[in-house]
Design a protein around this motif. Structure first.
Motif, PDB file in Angstrom:
ATOM      1  N   ALA C 189      16.256   0.443  23.631  1.00 58.00           N
ATOM      2  CA  ALA C 189      14.856  -0.757  23.301  1.00 58.00           C
ATOM      3  C   ALA C 189      15.602  -0.416  21.487  1.00 58.00           C
ATOM      4  O   ALA C 189      15.567  -1.567  20.894  1.00 58.00           O
ATOM      5  CB  ALA C 189      13.466   0.163  23.309  1.00 58.00           C
ATOM      6  N   ALA C 190      15.919   1.356  21.310  1.00 55.83           N
ATOM      7  CA  ALA C 190      15.983   1.051  20.150  1.00 55.83           C
ATOM      8  C   ALA C 190      17.756   0.734  19.890  1.00 55.83           C
ATOM      9  O   ALA C 190      17.529   0.389  18.615  1.00 55.83           O
ATOM     10  CB  ALA C 190      15.846   2.483  19.840  1.00 55.83           C
ATOM     11  N   ALA C 191      18.643   0.171  20.430  1.00 53.06           N
ATOM     12  CA  ALA C 191      19.894  -0.297  20.300  1.00 53.06           C
ATOM     13  C   ALA C 191      19.349  -1.832  19.302  1.00 53.06           C
ATOM     14  O   ALA C 191      20.089  -2.799  19.548  1.00 53.06           O
ATOM     15  CB  ALA C 191      20.761  -0.549  21.747  1.00 53.06           C
ATOM     16  N   GLN C 192      18.763  -2.129  20.692  1.00 52.72           N
ATOM     17  CA  GLN C 192      18.014  -3.847  19.899  1.00 52.72           C
ATOM     18  C   GLN C 192      16.741  -4.425  18.947  1.00 52.72           C
ATOM     19  O   GLN C 192      16.146  -5.133  19.136  1.00 52.72           O
ATOM     20  CB  GLN C 192      17.144  -4.392  21.776  1.00 52.72           C
ATOM     21  CG  GLN C 192      18.091  -4.278  22.740  1.00 52.72           C
ATOM     22  CD  GLN C 192      19.426  -5.362  22.643  1.00 52.72           C
ATOM     23  OE1 GLN C 192      18.975  -6.202  21.417  1.00 52.72           O
ATOM     24  NE2 GLN C 192      21.413  -5.387  22.824  1.00 52.72           N
ATOM     25  N   ALA C 193      16.053  -3.027  18.370  1.00 50.26           N
ATOM     26  CA  ALA C 193      14.919  -3.052  17.587  1.00 50.26           C
ATOM     27  C   ALA C 193      14.701  -4.131  16.588  1.00 50.26           C
ATOM     28  O   ALA C 193      14.435  -4.614  16.145  1.00 50.26           O
ATOM     29  CB  ALA C 193      14.834  -1.460  16.839  1.00 50.26           C
ATOM     30  N   ALA C 194      16.506  -3.484  15.952  1.00 41.10           N
ATOM     31  CA  ALA C 194      16.928  -4.606  15.145  1.00 41.10           C
ATOM     32  C   ALA C 194      16.893  -6.331  15.197  1.00 41.10           C
ATOM     33  O   ALA C 194      16.748  -6.958  14.883  1.00 41.10           O
ATOM     34  CB  ALA C 194      18.413  -4.502  14.565  1.00 41.10           C
ATOM     35  N   ARG C 195      16.436  -7.236  16.454  1.00 45.30           N
ATOM     36  CA  ARG C 195      16.813  -8.285  16.874  1.00 45.30           C
ATOM     37  C   ARG C 195      14.912  -7.988  16.975  1.00 45.30           C
ATOM     38  O   ARG C 195      14.815  -9.738  17.771  1.00 45.30           O
ATOM     39  CB  ARG C 195      17.276  -7.977  18.251  1.00 45.30           C
ATOM     40  CG  ARG C 195      19.328  -8.369  18.425  1.00 45.30           C
ATOM     41  CD  ARG C 195      19.551  -9.250  18.851  1.00 45.30           C
ATOM     42  NE  ARG C 195      20.868  -8.610  18.671  1.00 45.30           N
ATOM     43  CZ  ARG C 195      21.838  -7.432  19.161  1.00 45.30           C
ATOM     44  NH1 ARG C 195      21.405  -6.747  19.585  1.00 45.30           N
ATOM     45  NH2 ARG C 195      23.111  -7.121  18.774  1.00 45.30           N
ATOM     46  N   ALA C 196      14.104  -7.329  16.416  1.00 42.14           N
ATOM     47  CA  ALA C 196      12.890  -8.216  16.804  1.00 42.14           C
ATOM     48  C   ALA C 196      12.618  -9.211  15.842  1.00 42.14           C
ATOM     49  O   ALA C 196      13.341  -9.264  15.032  1.00 42.14           O
ATOM     50  CB  ALA C 196      11.476  -6.541  16.411  1.00 42.14           C
ATOM     51  N   GLY C 197      11.473 -10.003  16.394  1.00 39.74           N
ATOM     52  CA  GLY C 197      11.470 -11.424  15.121  1.00 39.74           C
ATOM     53  C   GLY C 197      11.429 -12.751  15.316  1.00 39.74           C
ATOM     54  O   GLY C 197      11.275 -12.244  16.978  1.00 39.74           O
ATOM     55  N   ALA C 198      10.663 -13.476  14.888  1.00 39.58           N
ATOM     56  CA  ALA C 198      10.768 -15.166  15.372  1.00 39.58           C
ATOM     57  C   ALA C 198      11.547 -15.384  16.514  1.00 39.58           C
ATOM     58  O   ALA C 198      11.155 -16.211  16.992  1.00 39.58           O
ATOM     59  CB  ALA C 198      10.072 -15.765  14.148  1.00 39.58           C
ATOM     60  N   THR C 199      12.844 -15.558  15.885  1.00 39.86           N
ATOM     61  CA  THR C 199      13.959 -16.356  16.998  1.00 39.86           C
ATOM     62  C   THR C 199      13.643 -15.272  17.933  1.00 39.86           C
ATOM     63  O   THR C 199      14.078 -16.294  18.632  1.00 39.86           O
ATOM     64  CB  THR C 199      15.999 -15.738  15.855  1.00 39.86           C
ATOM     65  OG1 THR C 199      15.452 -16.066  14.489  1.00 39.86           O
ATOM     66  CG2 THR C 199      16.975 -16.476  16.640  1.00 39.86           C
ATOM     67  N   LEU C 200      14.046 -14.286  18.284  1.00 38.34           N
ATOM     68  CA  LEU C 200      13.812 -13.214  19.600  1.00 38.34           C
ATOM     69  C   LEU C 200      12.568 -13.940  19.880  1.00 38.34           C
ATOM     70  O   LEU C 200      13.027 -14.198  21.042  1.00 38.34           O
ATOM     71  CB  LEU C 200      14.106 -12.536  19.879  1.00 38.34           C
ATOM     72  CG  LEU C 200      13.742 -11.149  20.905  1.00 38.34           C
ATOM     73  CD1 LEU C 200      15.568 -11.739  21.334  1.00 38.34           C
ATOM     74  CD2 LEU C 200      13.549  -9.870  20.548  1.00 38.34           C
TER      75      LEU C 200
END
Lengths: 223, 223, 223
Positions: C189-200
């Motif tokens: 989860a931490a490795a993907q946390a930067a991808r949180a947001g409207a695009t995702l």
């Protein structure tokens, strides 16, 4: 012609000892066997198998050539058979003891599970080579049961999959020795026989609702 | 710019020696090459490949930034190219000798088969990282060719797949040494060249009918 | 009841220490936790996990039996929870430390990634055995995340998949030792946390648009 036998909870439908092509009489006979299986009570499952070199070679092209005016009606009846098998409220296992080609392959995909002979025989969709494109409903049926990569290769290259290849591609669920094909299928069917009933039928009908809608579209079966 | 060459039954389309981004002139040139391949007679197949580090880096974002008013028209043209390749009545093989990113990856998925260099280069959909969500049509294209697990990971994590990883994920069909990429693709294409024709085109068009409808929706291409 | 904790970029939602069935209060509590995760700013991801033998045993059948008149409203709320999780604009990882059954399994499939304990515990869709057919929306959710062969077996045979089997079937993405389940999920989860947001969020919403439409169909949730 197809013959139906019962071994405890498992009905075994032998599709015949020839090429087992989909002659209208053959379709009617298989349909009647499905009536018996569906109407029976209690725990039950269905194994389809055949005798000799072929499981089924698919559409009866000779009959079709002689009855070109009945082409659409014929396709509707084939689609209806696929739809019925795909949503049968009874566990189904195809025992592919021999060549399984074209509509024979699609018929096998309408079962819950497939067991294939490992050392000889092919599973193949030769349509790209014989200039008979899949109907939209047939296409949907095949694509609903195979991964995208496998469906694409099987449908566009007419590849002949031996038992091990078909297992690796998840076209079939088991690849076994010749003398174990039928017994393995009966064993798998018996293990599922307790699940026959309306719930299983509803589960399958909902899973494949878009495919079934296409298979049952009698207005424009050829797309 | 793309150049088309013919080696017996196989057309080889070199997409260029740069990043091979989808400039409108590049799209027109690829489209013209597909015209030639489609209009040719007899046995034939298409291999696409490029020269150097990149197969294709996808949309021409510089051009797009300078022509923001033509965004919708541009996306329509990219979708149309994908639709055409996806339903081409000719066997198609993508030879991924270099980086294959974003719309370049989608372009590769519109081929029948993909061969990738094993030791270097990545196949990647970086959209989640560059804040450009896939259009509904692009999403449908990708999901129609990959398993659910792979499509989800590729589309939501921007993972860079090397050749072996891409093969394991069934994103590509072969991963080979650098100097074998083009030859393997030509060999696979030649083996399928006899299947070029209307039946193959119909098979592909029916398999991907829902995707093609989205790709050809010119009214609302951005969803 | 569910409790939400935060470890740097990763929110950890513990679903409870019992069977963690979907009581209306439990659903409201999970929904509130998703509010907090969604409304937070910046890099973030969500891990769901539970305490003890069960991840979740699914629908609260006792409550449902006592409130038969609210059956439809209840199913609407479960569908809505699945829809929200499936399209959450935040990376999500399910840490399956214990039994994951029925709607608990569907809840896990609405995450981006699943990590399962390897040595004990089962992932299972027992609906075929308990005479509760999947709603059309539930069926679509499951089929959107599994290959055709796996979805068919899981949905029609009530097979109990251990961790290694679930990994082999691509139902889960990792199978690890008991004491590594949560840590592995947090790491992913931490490795993907930067991808949180409207695009995702948009990417997921477009990928699963047909499933989400069924899950949000409040008029006829039971098909």
């Amino acid at each position: 012609m197809p013959t139906l036998d019962r071994q405890e909870s498992v009905f075994v439908l032998d599709l015949g000892a020839g090429e087992n092509r989909f002659h209208p009489d053959w379709i009617a006979s298989v349909d009647e066997a499905l009536d018996q299986v569906e109407k029976a009570d209690g725990h039950r499952a269905l194994v389809t198998v055949a005798t000799g070199k072929f499981y089924s070679n698919g559409l009866d092209l000779d009959w079709l050539l002689a009855h070109a005016d009945r082409h659409q009606e014929y396709v509707v009846s084939v689609h209806a058979l696929f739809a019925r098998l795909l949503s049968l409220p009874v566990p189904t296992v195809a025992a592919l003891q021999g060549h399984t080609f074209a509509a024979g392959g699609m018929f096998s995909l309408a079962h819950d599970v497939r067991v294939m002979r490992a050392d000889r025989g092919f599973w193949c969709l030769p349509e790209a080579d014989i200039n008979i494109p899949f109907s939209p409903a047939m296409s949907a049926l095949i694509q609903s049961r195979l991964t995208p990569q496998v469906a694409h290769e099987a449908m566009t290259t007419a590849r002949r999959y031996g038992g091990h290849d078909a297992l690796g591609a998840a076209i079939v669920d088991r690849a076994v020795d010749e003398d174990a094909v039928r017994a393995t299928a009966v064993e798998l069917a018996a293990a599922q026989a307790a699940r026959a009933g309306a719930t299983l039928g509803t589960i399958k009908a909902r899973m494949y609702a878009p495919v079934l809608a296409l298979l049952r579209d009698t207005a424009d079966p050829l797309g």
